[in-house]
Scaffold this active site. Structure first.
Site, short mmCIF file in Angstrom:
data_model
loop_
_atom_site.label_atom_id
_atom_site.label_comp_id
_atom_site.label_asym_id
_atom_site.label_seq_id
_atom_site.Cartn_x
_atom_site.Cartn_y
_atom_site.Cartn_z
N GLY A 62 0.80 -1.21 0.00
CA GLY A 62 0.00 0.00 0.00
C GLY A 62 0.83 1.26 0.00
O GLY A 62 1.29 1.73 -1.04
N CYS A 63 1.05 1.82 1.18
CA CYS A 63 1.71 3.12 1.28
C CYS A 63 3.18 3.08 0.90
O CYS A 63 3.71 4.05 0.36
CB CYS A 63 1.52 3.67 2.69
SG CYS A 63 -0.22 3.88 3.13
N VAL A 64 3.86 1.97 1.17
CA VAL A 64 5.26 1.84 0.76
C VAL A 64 5.35 1.84 -0.76
O VAL A 64 6.15 2.57 -1.36
CB VAL A 64 5.89 0.56 1.36
CG1 VAL A 64 7.23 0.24 0.69
CG2 VAL A 64 6.08 0.73 2.87
N THR B 203 4.43 5.27 -2.30
CA THR B 203 5.47 6.26 -2.07
C THR B 203 6.68 6.01 -2.95
O THR B 203 7.28 6.95 -3.50
CB THR B 203 5.88 6.26 -0.58
OG1 THR B 203 4.74 6.62 0.22
CG2 THR B 203 7.01 7.26 -0.32
#
Length: 226
Positions: A162-164, A167
């Protein structure tokens, strides 16, 4: 049957890796000269396995702790991120609220949005507050990195899928070298974690080991005044 499926998955993974190499994927971006350490969403809502969004990230905490100690020692910029929703009815979560119930654990003023106390947050570290997956989306992260002349983003935290991932993709799209530290990122799903690391390393980032990253941070000369 289960052993057969596991062998099949391993064969498919090996075949995929060979295919990608033949097509020229997975080249090395390489570390740059001026890194920053990004600790993504290692907050209680994600690091407490009992919470809706949580998972057991104890080994990742240990790896990040080692990176933090060296970054602090060498005056390397450190940025933590969290997700906080402040509006009534979680209106600032947008339509993402329709996709997952766990956002209710990220309300402003609750301890779910606080960085896990096992991590050493120093007064000079930055805290980036975001609403969505990428640390770049809707934030001033680019300005923060540019003001420090950062060219390399050491990426740790959760979740890998997800966020990794979001980013890392945004980092390379904005001209930063994304280095995802394998031992320092984690996910609720091992399958999603493994697939995301494979895909990131093939197309968007370098997936690097903890030891390799520690060696780089010890030697890099970026932290001298510009």
């Amino acid at each position: 049957m289960r052993n057969h499926m596991e062998r099949k998955r391993k064969t498919m993974s090996a075949d995929d890796a060979a295919f990608f190499r033949e097509r020229g994927f997975g080249l090395r971006i390489g570390f740059g000269e001026r890194p920053a350490l990004m600790v993504i969403d290692m907050v209680k809502a994600f690091t407490n396995p009992a919470m809706m969004l949580g998972a057991n990230l104890d080994s990742q905490i240990e790896a990040i702790t080692r990176l933090l100690a060296l970054a602090h020692e060498r005056a390397i910029p450190v940025l933590f991120s969290t997700v906080i929703y402040e509006e009534s009815g979680l209106r600032d979560a947008g339509i993402w609220l329709l996709k997952q119930k766990g956002v209710v654990t990220l309300k402003a003023g609750t301890d779910g949005v606080e960085v896990d106390p096992r991590l050493d947050v120093r007064p000079d570290d930055s805290l980036l507050v975001k609403k969505y997956a990428s640390c770049f989306f809707g934030t001033d992260l680019i300005a923060r990195l540019n003001s420090r002349r950062v060219d390399t983003l050491i990426i740790t935290g959760c979740t890998t899928s997800g966020c990794v991932r979001a980013t890392a993709v945004d980092a390379v799209q904005n001209g930063f070298r994304p280095m995802v530290v394998r031992e320092a990122v984690g996910d609720r799903s091992e399958a999603a974690h493994a697939q995301s690391l494979f895909d990131l390393d093939a197309k968007y980032a370098d997936v690097v080991s903890l030891d390799e990253t520690l060696g780089y941070l010890r030697d890099v000369g970026h932290n001298q005044p510009a």
